[in-house]
Design a protein around this motif. Structure first.
Motif, PDB file in Angstrom:
ATOM      1  N   GLN A 180       0.835  -1.194   0.000  1.00  0.00           N
ATOM      2  CA  GLN A 180       0.000   0.000   0.000  1.00  0.00           C
ATOM      3  C   GLN A 180       0.876   1.253   0.000  1.00  0.00           C
ATOM      4  O   GLN A 180       1.924   1.268   0.637  1.00  0.00           O
ATOM      5  CB  GLN A 180      -0.894   0.015   1.247  1.00  0.00           C
ATOM      6  N   PRO A 181       0.434   2.307  -0.678  1.00  0.00           N
ATOM      7  CA  PRO A 181       1.188   3.559  -0.616  1.00  0.00           C
ATOM      8  C   PRO A 181       1.100   4.183   0.776  1.00  0.00           C
ATOM      9  O   PRO A 181       0.236   3.822   1.582  1.00  0.00           O
ATOM     10  CB  PRO A 181       0.508   4.447  -1.659  1.00  0.00           C
ATOM     11  N   LEU A 213       2.920  14.320   0.026  1.00  0.00           N
ATOM     12  CA  LEU A 213       3.753  13.436  -0.798  1.00  0.00           C
ATOM     13  C   LEU A 213       3.211  12.021  -0.696  1.00  0.00           C
ATOM     14  O   LEU A 213       2.844  11.570   0.398  1.00  0.00           O
ATOM     15  CB  LEU A 213       5.203  13.451  -0.296  1.00  0.00           C
ATOM     16  N   LYS A 214       3.179  11.310  -1.823  1.00  0.00           N
ATOM     17  CA  LYS A 214       2.730   9.915  -1.855  1.00  0.00           C
ATOM     18  C   LYS A 214       3.924   9.030  -2.200  1.00  0.00           C
ATOM     19  O   LYS A 214       4.549   9.202  -3.250  1.00  0.00           O
ATOM     20  CB  LYS A 214       1.632   9.733  -2.902  1.00  0.00           C
ATOM     21  N   PHE A 215       4.229   8.102  -1.309  1.00  0.00           N
ATOM     22  CA  PHE A 215       5.334   7.165  -1.498  1.00  0.00           C
ATOM     23  C   PHE A 215       4.778   5.791  -1.856  1.00  0.00           C
ATOM     24  O   PHE A 215       3.649   5.459  -1.488  1.00  0.00           O
ATOM     25  CB  PHE A 215       6.164   7.066  -0.214  1.00  0.00           C
ATOM     26  N   GLU A 274      -0.312   6.012   6.851  1.00  0.00           N
ATOM     27  CA  GLU A 274      -0.364   4.754   6.120  1.00  0.00           C
ATOM     28  C   GLU A 274      -1.706   4.643   5.422  1.00  0.00           C
ATOM     29  O   GLU A 274      -2.719   5.087   5.947  1.00  0.00           O
ATOM     30  CB  GLU A 274      -0.159   3.580   7.073  1.00  0.00           C
ATOM     31  N   SER A 275      -1.699   4.053   4.238  1.00  0.00           N
ATOM     32  CA  SER A 275      -2.946   3.875   3.494  1.00  0.00           C
ATOM     33  C   SER A 275      -3.838   2.885   4.222  1.00  0.00           C
ATOM     34  O   SER A 275      -3.373   1.924   4.809  1.00  0.00           O
ATOM     35  CB  SER A 275      -2.669   3.325   2.100  1.00  0.00           C
ATOM     36  N   GLY A 276      -5.125   3.125   4.096  1.00  0.00           N
ATOM     37  CA  GLY A 276      -6.094   2.203   4.647  1.00  0.00           C
ATOM     38  C   GLY A 276      -6.606   1.267   3.571  1.00  0.00           C
ATOM     39  O   GLY A 276      -6.340   1.446   2.390  1.00  0.00           O
TER      40      GLY A 276
END
Length: 103
Positions: free
Chosen positions: A3-4, A59-61, A96-98
């Motif tokens: 997940q991103p 920012l998206k990692f 953290e992405s859900g």
């Protein structure tokens, strides 16, 4: 599937010249991380409550580990010191992405 993860920064720039140096170093530190700059905006308006800052950056990692690795990297550590010197940071948050992402 990994997940991103996101890094959200809320700040008010207090020294534009030094902040430009920060931005250059911060951008260089992101090379090879797979990051996407989702947005950076100085047009922040409250719908509820007070907003004690002027700028938001998201920012998206590609993963939580990628976000943590970047934030703790020597390259960003050097840039971060310039951010501390050039802006009042209301917060920097790791998100953290859900499971609901992309639904």
């Amino acid at each position: 599937m990994t997940q991103p993860a996101y890094m959200l920064f809320a700040l008010t720039v207090t020294d534009e010249d030094t902040h430009q140096d920060y931005l250059a170093k911060a951008v260089d530190s992101l090379a090879g991380t797979g990051v996407e700059v989702v947005f950076t905006s100085d047009a922040v308006a409250a719908v509820e409550g007070d907003i004690p800052f002027e700028r938001l950056v998201l920012l998206k990692f590609p993963s939580t580990q990628a976000a943590r690795d970047w934030y703790s990297s020597p390259a960003y550590a050097a840039a971060r010191q310039l951010r501390f010197a050039s802006a009042a940071t209301a917060f920097a948050a790791h998100i953290e992405s859900g499971a609901a992402e992309g639904q």
